[in-house]
Design a protein around this motif. Structure first.
Motif, PDB file in Angstrom:
ATOM      1  N   ARG A 137     -94.773  45.324-105.863  1.00 51.58           N
ATOM      2  CA  ARG A 137     -95.096  46.699-106.118  1.00 51.58           C
ATOM      3  C   ARG A 137     -94.996  47.284-108.115  1.00 51.58           C
ATOM      4  NH1 ARG A 137     -96.002  50.180-102.288  1.00 51.58           N
ATOM      5  NH2 ARG A 137     -94.621  49.445-100.560  1.00 51.58           N
ATOM      6  N   VAL A 138     -94.098  47.117-108.271  1.00 52.11           N
ATOM      7  CA  VAL A 138     -93.943  47.394-109.909  1.00 52.11           C
ATOM      8  C   VAL A 138     -95.667  46.509-110.207  1.00 52.11           C
ATOM      9  CG1 VAL A 138     -93.403  47.835-111.880  1.00 52.11           C
ATOM     10  CG2 VAL A 138     -92.599  48.085-110.226  1.00 52.11           C
ATOM     11  N   GLN A 139     -95.035  45.135-109.475  1.00 49.31           N
ATOM     12  CA  GLN A 139     -96.143  44.405-110.962  1.00 49.31           C
ATOM     13  C   GLN A 139     -97.050  44.486-110.524  1.00 49.31           C
ATOM     14  OE1 GLN A 139     -94.253  40.252-111.245  1.00 49.31           O
ATOM     15  NE2 GLN A 139     -92.913  41.325-110.074  1.00 49.31           N
ATOM     16  N   LEU A 140     -97.320  44.488-109.277  1.00 46.53           N
ATOM     17  CA  LEU A 140     -98.532  44.811-108.315  1.00 46.53           C
ATOM     18  C   LEU A 140     -99.924  45.993-108.946  1.00 46.53           C
ATOM     19  CD1 LEU A 140    -101.246  44.125-106.580  1.00 46.53           C
ATOM     20  CD2 LEU A 140     -99.644  45.416-104.466  1.00 46.53           C
ATOM     21  N   THR A 141     -98.853  46.988-109.431  1.00 48.21           N
ATOM     22  CA  THR A 141     -99.598  48.099-109.208  1.00 48.21           C
ATOM     23  C   THR A 141    -100.417  48.241-111.070  1.00 48.21           C
ATOM     24  OG1 THR A 141     -98.258  50.051-108.393  1.00 48.21           O
ATOM     25  CG2 THR A 141     -99.092  50.665-110.257  1.00 48.21           C
ATOM     26  N   ALA A 142     -99.489  47.118-111.774  1.00 46.70           N
ATOM     27  CA  ALA A 142     -99.639  47.089-112.955  1.00 46.70           C
ATOM     28  C   ALA A 142    -100.641  46.201-113.300  1.00 46.70           C
ATOM     29  CB  ALA A 142     -98.599  46.346-113.945  1.00 46.70           C
ATOM     30  N   GLN A 143    -101.177  45.250-112.123  1.00 52.17           N
ATOM     31  CA  GLN A 143    -101.878  44.145-112.106  1.00 52.17           C
ATOM     32  C   GLN A 143    -103.057  44.819-111.200  1.00 52.17           C
ATOM     33  OE1 GLN A 143    -102.353  41.173-113.000  1.00 52.17           O
ATOM     34  NE2 GLN A 143    -104.375  40.914-112.497  1.00 52.17           N
ATOM     35  N   ARG A 144    -103.341  46.162-110.636  1.00 54.05           N
ATOM     36  CA  ARG A 144    -104.825  46.504-109.889  1.00 54.05           C
ATOM     37  C   ARG A 144    -105.587  47.246-111.395  1.00 54.05           C
ATOM     38  NH1 ARG A 144    -101.811  49.238-104.249  1.00 54.05           N
ATOM     39  NH2 ARG A 144    -101.880  47.272-103.365  1.00 54.05           N
ATOM     40  N   THR A 145    -103.951  48.081-112.040  1.00 51.69           N
ATOM     41  CA  THR A 145    -105.090  48.475-113.306  1.00 51.69           C
ATOM     42  C   THR A 145    -106.023  47.168-114.315  1.00 51.69           C
ATOM     43  OG1 THR A 145    -103.692  49.658-113.419  1.00 51.69           O
ATOM     44  CG2 THR A 145    -104.685  50.020-115.553  1.00 51.69           C
ATOM     45  N   THR A 146    -105.111  46.622-114.542  1.00 52.28           N
ATOM     46  CA  THR A 146    -105.310  44.920-115.674  1.00 52.28           C
ATOM     47  C   THR A 146    -107.141  44.558-115.210  1.00 52.28           C
ATOM     48  OG1 THR A 146    -103.139  44.438-116.339  1.00 52.28           O
ATOM     49  CG2 THR A 146    -105.188  42.981-116.266  1.00 52.28           C
ATOM     50  N   ALA A 147    -107.068  44.406-113.355  1.00 54.12           N
ATOM     51  CA  ALA A 147    -107.590  43.831-112.616  1.00 54.12           C
ATOM     52  C   ALA A 147    -109.225  44.615-112.309  1.00 54.12           C
ATOM     53  CB  ALA A 147    -107.798  44.038-111.013  1.00 54.12           C
ATOM     54  N   ASP A 148    -108.849  46.078-112.717  1.00 55.00           N
ATOM     55  CA  ASP A 148    -109.794  47.159-112.723  1.00 55.00           C
ATOM     56  C   ASP A 148    -111.138  47.262-113.828  1.00 55.00           C
ATOM     57  OD1 ASP A 148    -109.857  47.531-110.332  1.00 55.00           O
ATOM     58  OD2 ASP A 148    -108.591  49.394-110.904  1.00 55.00           O
ATOM     59  N   THR A 149    -109.773  46.705-115.543  1.00 55.18           N
ATOM     60  CA  THR A 149    -110.422  46.892-116.267  1.00 55.18           C
ATOM     61  C   THR A 149    -111.201  45.556-117.019  1.00 55.18           C
ATOM     62  OG1 THR A 149    -108.464  47.866-116.855  1.00 55.18           O
ATOM     63  CG2 THR A 149    -109.827  46.853-118.874  1.00 55.18           C
ATOM     64  N   SER A 150    -110.448  44.372-116.674  1.00 53.50           N
ATOM     65  CA  SER A 150    -111.476  43.089-115.871  1.00 53.50           C
ATOM     66  C   SER A 150    -112.813  43.721-115.337  1.00 53.50           C
ATOM     67  CB  SER A 150    -110.941  41.935-115.040  1.00 53.50           C
ATOM     68  OG  SER A 150    -111.744  41.068-115.602  1.00 53.50           O
ATOM     69  N   ARG A 151    -112.898  44.098-114.050  1.00 55.58           N
ATOM     70  CA  ARG A 151    -113.892  44.557-113.248  1.00 55.58           C
ATOM     71  C   ARG A 151    -115.154  45.224-114.532  1.00 55.58           C
ATOM     72  NH1 ARG A 151    -115.917  45.213-108.695  1.00 55.58           N
ATOM     73  NH2 ARG A 151    -118.051  46.169-108.223  1.00 55.58           N
ATOM     74  N   ARG A 152    -114.822  46.553-115.386  1.00 54.75           N
ATOM     75  CA  ARG A 152    -115.667  47.070-115.491  1.00 54.75           C
ATOM     76  C   ARG A 152    -115.772  46.758-116.780  1.00 54.75           C
ATOM     77  NH1 ARG A 152    -111.253  51.444-114.962  1.00 54.75           N
ATOM     78  NH2 ARG A 152    -110.248  50.381-116.986  1.00 54.75           N
TER      79      ARG A 152
END
Length: 630
Positions: free
Chosen positions: A78-93
């Motif tokens: 869960r902790v890794q997933l939360t951080a990964q979602r933030t990274t994915a959103d940054t890449s999307r922007r």
């Protein structure tokens, strides 16, 4: 096409045709190079978009694996997933920013990103555990597949084989990386759950086969450097560990619970996927470098072609200007020389010849740099100029001799007629017989007309009238004196004559001028009609009009007659024999008067004479006026 009458414009048109063809050819080549540069620039931006898209794909691949592990029951993800979602959103922007620039293929990428519209909802259900592993894997896999298909929809390389191979390699590596990432996510969920369930095992086997096939395709078009990097990634410790864990998972199918920990698998598989993605990123850099090189090469070629075209056009224009000037300047020099010959040299030579001086030979010069043809033209025109000078001098001498002869003849006739008039006057005074006296008056009238004819000859050769009056003479007497010098004077009617005085120096010339106009009017009128004479004073002088009742003249005849009256034609070249017009024109010029013929108000011709104010004044004292002798 008046402008094409000059050599300059005709040469310009002649040179414009090949220059225009050169411009068209140069523009065509430049346009083709511009098209190649545009295509290379489009490919370069497209490759950059592919790289940005694959970076985003790499991030959502990792989020897919962590989501599958969390939904498989491993809460440690869960902790890794939360951080990964933030990274994915940054890449999307970052990807969205690149799409905003409008690179080629942007519309396809935007359409593929539509597959992620439900991402926020899926994340929420994954956090609450209401989503299934199969649902999460299918959602992310559909989005990744759509993005890969959109990114690599156009990878022809614009005719360059190296670029095409680089794009093909990049596509193959993207497929291999996706297969490895999907295997990582699928098995991560299975390991988190502890065993294969439902269709997990067939899916895992199928994904492993796809990965092996993609890894086998990638080296076929890859450069040696990229093939070595891929081989090194597949021999790395992480790759060896992944292969061992795969085999353990396959062997543990019959035993129920799998002997591999999900966390261990995730670390090893992620290391392998990251290694594969680095090779993929290197392949993307190779493709981008090749596209940039092609763009730079196309730009250099475009600039070179444009520069050569402009230089060729400029050279053609300069050569055309030089060629035109090499002809027009000598011709202009010849024209200037010819004009100087006509306006200055020949008149001066004629004047020198008339004054007994030797006339200088004319010379024409085209200036330095003239062509052989223009030099020959210069020599020919020089001979023409010499001949013209010789003829002009001959004509001048002939005209001088003719004028002197005519003047001598006129003076002799005038002297004889004057003696005849004196003799007739003496006879008239001593004659008392009315019949004989009438005959003498007729002889006197005839002699007076002969005197006018003699004076006309003197006027034509430029001699002045010997008759002068010291005092002003009434205008009516001047007009009556003019009637005494014409035949059939009885048909002339004085309609209105203002009371005015004519300067004594202009009396003889004015009477002579009016006599010529009246005689012409009488000759043009039918025998049973009258000729009318009007004389009106005005602020700018006196206007005298002589109106006949003849058939009149058309516009062309009036124009020729007025040209003779204005002194624009010599009596030596006239062919119509109307010496009276030439005499009237010379007298009008001498008086400063204006003579003109026009249509009469009813029919016929109206001859008007405008005497200047300096010669005419209102009659204030008749006692001061002298008479006009017969």
């Amino acid at each position: 096409m008046r402008t094409l009458r000059s050599i300059r414009h005709r040469l310009g048109l002649l040179l414009a045709l090949p220059t225009g063809a050169l411009v068209v050819l140069g523009a065509t080549g430049t346009a083709a190079q511009a098209g190649r540069w545009s295509a290379a620039d489009r490919t370069d931006r497209q490759v950059a978009l592919v790289a940005a898209t694959e970076e985003f794909v790499h991030q959502i691949q990792r989020e897919r694996g962590l989501t599958a592990g969390l939904l498989g029951g491993e809460s440690g993800f869960r902790v890794q997933l939360t951080a990964q979602r933030t990274t994915a959103d940054t890449s999307r922007r970052t990807l969205d920013d690149r799409l905003a620039a409008g690179p080629p293929g942007a519309d396809r990428i935007r359409a593929a990103l539509g597959r992620l519209d439900g991402l926020a909802a899926l994340r929420g259900r994954a956090d609450t555990g209401t989503a299934t592993r199969a649902e999460a894997l299918g959602f992310f896999t559909d989005a990744v597949t759509a993005l890969d298909a959109a990114a690599f929809a156009d990878r022809g390389g614009d005719g360059d084989q190296r670029l095409a191979d680089a794009l093909t390699t990049l596509h193959a590596l993207a497929g291999a990386t996706e297969a490895a990432a999907l295997e990582r996510g699928t098995l991560n969920g299975v390991l988190a759950a502890g065993a294969f369930r439902n269709g997990d095992y067939p899916a895992f086997v199928r994904i492993a086969a796809v990965k092996e096939a993609a890894l086998a395709r990638a080296p076929q078009t890859a450069t040696a450097e990229r093939a070595d990097a891929l081989a090194a990634a597949l021999r790395s410790p992480a790759a060896v560990t992944v292969a061992g864990m795969e085999q353990q998972a396959l062997d543990g199918l019959q035993g129920g619970r799998l002997p591999v920990a999900a966390d261990d698998w995730w670390r090893a598989a992620t290391a392998l996927v990251d290694d594969l993605y680095r090779v993929q990123a290197q392949a993307a850099a190779d493709a981008s470098a090749r596209a940039a090189a092609l763009r730079g090469q196309a730009l250099r070629t475009l600039l070179a072609d444009a520069g050569l075209t402009l230089a060729a056009v400029a050279a053609a224009v300069l050569l055309g200007v030089a060629a035109t000037r090499s002809i027009t300047r000598p011709v202009a020099a010849l024209v200037a020389g010819a004009e100087d010959l006509a306006d200055r040299v020949l008149p001066r030579a004629v004047e020198d010849a008339q004054n007994g001086r030797e006339a200088a030979a004319p010379a024409l010069r085209t200036g330095a740099g003239a062509t052989a043809e223009l030099a020959a033209l210069e020599a020919a025109l020089g001979r023409v100029a010499g001949t013209a000078l010789h003829l002009a001098v001959e004509q001048s001498v002939l005209r001088r001799n003719t004028t002197e002869s005519l003047a001598n003849l006129g003076r002799r006739n005038q002297a004889l007629v004057t003696r005849q008039l004196g003799f007739l006057t003496a006879l008239e005074r001593g004659e008392h017989d009315p019949g004989a006296l009438a005959n003498l008056f007729e002889l006197d009238h005839l002699a007076t007309r002969m005197r006018r004819t003699a004076e006309s000859l003197l006027v034509l050769v430029g001699e002045g009238s010997p008759r002068r009056w010291a005092h002003p003479v009434p205008l009516g007497d001047v007009i009556r004196a003019s009637l005494g010098e014409v035949e059939d004077y009885r048909r002339v009617v004085l309609r209105r004559v203002d009371d005015a005085l004519v300067d004594g120096s202009a009396v003889a010339d004015t009477a002579h001028l009016l006599a010529e106009l009246v005689e012409n009017a009488l000759a043009a009128s039918p025998p049973d009609t009258d000729v009318e004479v009007f004389a009106r004073l005005a602020e700018d002088g006196c206007l005298i009009a002589v109106l006949d009742r003849g058939p009149g003249l058309d516009e062309e005849e009036l124009a020729r007659a007025n040209a003779r009256l204005a002194g624009r034609e010599s009596f030596l070249v006239g062919r119509e024999g109307r010496l009276g017009h030439y005499v009237a024109g010379r007298l009008a010029e001498r008086l400063g008067a204006a003579v003109r013929l026009g249509a009469a108000p009813v029919h016929g011709v109206s001859a008007t004479v405008r005497l200047p104010a300096a010669l005419v004044a209102p009659a204030t004292s008749r006692a001061a006026a002298g008479g006009v002798p017969a």
